[in-house]
Write an enzyme that holds these catalytic residues in place. Structure first.
Site, mmCIF file in Angstrom:
data_model
loop_
_atom_site.group_PDB
_atom_site.id
_atom_site.type_symbol
_atom_site.label_atom_id
_atom_site.label_comp_id
_atom_site.label_asym_id
_atom_site.label_seq_id
_atom_site.Cartn_x
_atom_site.Cartn_y
_atom_site.Cartn_z
ATOM 1 N N THR A 1 -5.318 6.413 8.351
ATOM 2 C CA THR A 1 -5.124 5.170 7.580
ATOM 3 C C THR A 1 -6.717 4.446 7.284
ATOM 4 O OG1 THR A 1 -4.200 2.964 7.116
ATOM 5 C CG2 THR A 1 -4.577 3.481 9.253
ATOM 6 N N GLY A 2 -6.822 3.947 6.302
ATOM 7 C CA GLY A 2 -8.371 3.381 6.087
ATOM 8 C C GLY A 2 -8.974 4.036 4.703
ATOM 9 N N ARG B 1 -8.234 8.707 -9.265
ATOM 10 C CA ARG B 1 -8.496 8.676 -7.873
ATOM 11 C C ARG B 1 -7.472 8.954 -6.854
ATOM 12 N NH1 ARG B 1 -7.491 6.319 -2.325
ATOM 13 N NH2 ARG B 1 -9.287 6.348 -1.195
ATOM 14 N N VAL B 2 -7.722 9.989 -6.051
ATOM 15 C CA VAL B 2 -6.754 10.568 -4.843
ATOM 16 C C VAL B 2 -7.295 10.166 -3.520
ATOM 17 C CG1 VAL B 2 -5.621 12.419 -4.083
ATOM 18 C CG2 VAL B 2 -5.906 12.090 -6.317
ATOM 19 N N GLY B 3 -6.920 9.876 -2.730
ATOM 20 C CA GLY B 3 -7.230 9.637 -1.304
ATOM 21 C C GLY B 3 -6.993 10.882 -0.379
ATOM 22 N N ASP B 4 -7.161 10.373 0.911
ATOM 23 C CA ASP B 4 -7.031 11.122 2.022
ATOM 24 C C ASP B 4 -5.477 11.677 2.213
ATOM 25 O OD1 ASP B 4 -6.823 8.543 2.662
ATOM 26 O OD2 ASP B 4 -6.429 9.548 4.869
ATOM 27 N N THR C 1 -1.162 1.833 4.588
ATOM 28 C CA THR C 1 -0.422 3.179 4.537
ATOM 29 C C THR C 1 -0.017 3.737 5.771
ATOM 30 O OG1 THR C 1 -2.290 3.800 3.161
ATOM 31 C CG2 THR C 1 -1.271 5.570 4.593
ATOM 32 N N GLY D 1 -10.119 6.291 2.542
ATOM 33 C CA GLY D 1 -9.691 7.629 2.588
ATOM 34 C C GLY D 1 -11.097 8.556 2.496
ATOM 35 N N THR E 1 1.146 6.676 0.535
ATOM 36 C CA THR E 1 0.455 5.645 0.293
ATOM 37 C C THR E 1 0.379 5.516 -1.130
ATOM 38 O OG1 THR E 1 -1.580 4.672 0.716
ATOM 39 C CG2 THR E 1 -1.815 6.786 0.194
ATOM 40 N N SER F 1 0.791 -1.191 -0.108
ATOM 41 C CA SER F 1 0.178 -0.011 0.017
ATOM 42 C C SER F 1 0.942 1.163 -0.057
ATOM 43 C CB SER F 1 -0.982 -0.096 1.349
ATOM 44 O OG SER F 1 -2.045 -0.672 0.882
HETATM 45 C C1 SD4 Z 1 -6.556 5.938 1.066
HETATM 46 N N1 SD4 Z 1 -6.091 6.132 3.146
HETATM 47 O O1 SD4 Z 1 -5.918 6.311 -0.081
HETATM 48 C C2 SD4 Z 1 -5.634 5.541 2.276
HETATM 49 C C3 SD4 Z 1 -5.702 4.037 1.992
HETATM 50 C C4 SD4 Z 1 -4.844 3.317 3.220
HETATM 51 O O2 SD4 Z 1 -4.106 1.275 4.285
HETATM 52 O O3 SD4 Z 1 -4.766 3.899 4.217
HETATM 53 N N2 SD4 Z 1 -4.808 2.144 3.177
HETATM 54 O O4 SD4 Z 1 -7.713 5.915 0.949
#
Ligand code: SD4
Length: 332
Positions: free
Chosen positions: A240-241, A217-220, A189, A243, A207, A87
């Site tokens: 983490t998680g 796609r872009v995450g948090d 992450t 996003g 990450t 990740s």
């Molecule tokens: C995301 N927060 O791009 C990240 C993914 C993540 O462990 O935390 N994975 O959404």
């Protein structure tokens, strides 16, 4: 309205403003600077079991009197370079088209911030994020612009799609079932927060995002306030998680603001997790929603909390570096 009434009306506002002033000032960051020390620095807290190796590298810097900012950058290198971590950085899961795209952010104790998103072919996005912070007037560079910037700054281009991940992607592509759901067992992450001997905080988050995500796609993680937030006078938080949940609630910013208003790091993490759950628990796939937050106060107070069980974090302080199971919300 008569002139006199207008005058009184204005005066009314003025007196309200005066009465309100102490309350406003009470929420200024300086109020927190004299909090009693809970744990003495240096301290590093980071997400998941790979945080142990990252903390170790970061602690070498902090124990020799180095800066939190250097520690949070260098500590996550070990994870970005680890092709067995799927990740982050090299060896990360690609998107639906087989491209590995990376998101990262960094903040220092002065509130400076830098981040990159949708960056390809650079193993250490965290260091590109730091260059954005220190060498441009901007906060966030994206995609090909971020790559051009990195190359100009001397970063080497490299293929980040390992043979193992290519096989995984091809297998996935046979059905191409796209579900924006993160199984809580597959998160890794790294978000990392550090407090140095001078009492300065910094944070980093890096990450490759969700496996087989939609292209673009872009995450948090690169969004300041969502995946990372640092206020050097109060505290820092990272996530983490899934996003999208942190992005919709600006969870890291929320945690630091709750700490500013007197909540402990633990309470603040719990409140931010509950905020997500209360708002989104009725969504169709909510049983899969996982978010893990970490927080570190300027006074060494720390906290961790997640929606589901399984979130772990690494804590380095007092000459120890240990993996801890976070408490969580959904106990049933
Ligand atoms: C995301 N927060 O791009 C990240 C993914 C993540 O462990 O935390 N994975 O959404």
């Amino acid at each position: 309205m008569s002139t006199r009434r207008k005058f009184l009306h204005k005066l009314g506002f003025a007196s309200v403003a005066l009465v309100a002033a102490p309350k406003l000032f009470a929420s200024l960051p300086t109020e927190k600077t004299n909090l009693p020390i809970v744990n003495a620095p240096p301290i590093i807290i980071s997400t998941w079991s790979h945080g142990i190796a990252a903390n170790e590298d970061g602690m070498k810097i902090l124990n020799s009197g180095g800066k939190a900012l250097d520690a949070v950058e260098k500590a996550v290198w070990v994870v970005e370079a680890d092709e067995n971590n799927h990740s982050v950085g090299l060896g990360g899961y690609p998107d639906a088209t087989g491209r590995v795209t990376l998101d990262a952010s960094i903040m220092d104790h002065l509130g400076n911030a830098g981040s990159v998103c949708y960056l390809e072919e650079i193993m250490h996005p965290i260091s590109v994020a730091r260059k954005v912070m220190e060498e441009t007037p901007h906060v966030l560079l994206a995609g090909s612009g971020a790559l051009d910037f990195a190359l100009q700054k001397g970063f080497q281009r490299q293929n980040l799609l390992t043979p193992e991940m290519e096989i995984a992607w091809k297998k996935w592509a046979e059905t191409s079932e796209y579900k924006p759901i993160v199984n809580f067992e597959s998160h890794d992450t790294i978000g990392l927060l550090a407090l140095d001997k001078n009492g300065h905080l910094a944070g980093s988050c890096t990450t490759s995002g969700m496996p087989f995500k939609l292209p673009g796609r872009v995450g948090d993680s690169p969004i300041i306030g969502a995946g990372l937030f640092v206020d050097g006078e109060v505290g820092a938080a990272t996530a983490t998680g899934m996003g999208e949940l942190m992005m919709k609630t600006l969870g890291s910013f929320l945690i630091v603001e709750l700490m500013r208003n007197g909540h402990s790091a633990q309470e603040a993490c719990e409140m931010a997790v509950k905020r997500i759950w209360e708002r989104y628990k009725n969504e169709k796939e909510s049983r899969y929603f996982q978010v893990g937050y970490l927080a570190l106060g300027k006074n060494g107070d720390y906290g961790a909390y997640s929606i589901l069980p399984g979130f772990q974090y690494a804590l380095a302080m007092n000459a120890e570096n240990k993996l801890i199971d976070s408490d969580w919300l959904i106990k049933k």
